[in-house]
Write a protein that holds these residues in place. Structure first.
Motif, short mmCIF file in Angstrom:
data_model
loop_
_atom_site.label_atom_id
_atom_site.label_comp_id
_atom_site.label_asym_id
_atom_site.label_seq_id
_atom_site.Cartn_x
_atom_site.Cartn_y
_atom_site.Cartn_z
N GLU A 80 0.83 -1.21 0.00
CA GLU A 80 0.00 0.00 0.00
C GLU A 80 0.87 1.27 0.00
O GLU A 80 0.57 2.23 -0.70
N TRP A 81 1.96 1.27 0.77
CA TRP A 81 2.88 2.42 0.76
C TRP A 81 3.49 2.60 -0.62
O TRP A 81 3.59 3.73 -1.13
N ILE A 82 3.89 1.50 -1.23
CA ILE A 82 4.47 1.59 -2.58
C ILE A 82 3.48 2.24 -3.53
O ILE A 82 3.85 3.12 -4.31
N MET A 83 2.22 1.84 -3.48
CA MET A 83 1.21 2.43 -4.36
C MET A 83 1.06 3.94 -4.08
O MET A 83 0.96 4.74 -5.00
N GLU A 84 1.06 4.31 -2.81
CA GLU A 84 0.97 5.74 -2.47
C GLU A 84 2.16 6.51 -3.02
O GLU A 84 2.01 7.62 -3.54
#
Length: 122
Positions: A80-84
């Motif tokens: 999820e952090w990578i997507m953000e």
């Protein structure tokens, strides 16, 4: 020394100073503006693997976007952090320096950058 990849924000004074330090020390530098063109998930995953650092070390917790979105409370997984981070380059801590041999450095440290530019690593 081969081409160094420097990821940062063109309007960031620290990123400009990092690039200047590298070029003055004789390094060839390719600059990538992470705000104009955020890195893709593959690039971020490579940074994580090469650096051995957790995703949290790549998040700009002092930035405006992080504070405005109240991301301190976020319970994101690594994915999820990578997507953000791929959606908004302002969320990335900067600068990020990638060497031809796969080393990845987060943040600017003048002495280390000079050693890297001269081929000495950190």
């Amino acid at each position: 020394m081969s081409l160094l990849q420097l990821y940062g924000y063109a309007r960031c004074s620290t990123c400009r100073e990092a690039k200047r330090t590298l070029t003055e020390a004789g390094a060839d530098v390719q600059f990538h503006d992470i705000v104009a063109s955020p890195p893709d998930a593959t690039t971020i995953r490579r940074w994580l693997q090469c650096s051995g650092r957790p995703i949290e070390d790549f998040v700009n917790t002092r930035g405006t976007v992080y504070r405005q979105r109240d991301l301190k409370r976020a319970q994101f997984s690594e994915d999820e952090w990578i997507m953000e981070l791929t959606r908004d380059g302002r969320l990335l801590k900067r600068p990020i320096l990638e060497t031809p041999d796969g080393e990845v450095y987060v943040g600017y440290h003048e002495g280390a950058y000079r050693r890297i530019a001269m081929g000495g690593g950190d």
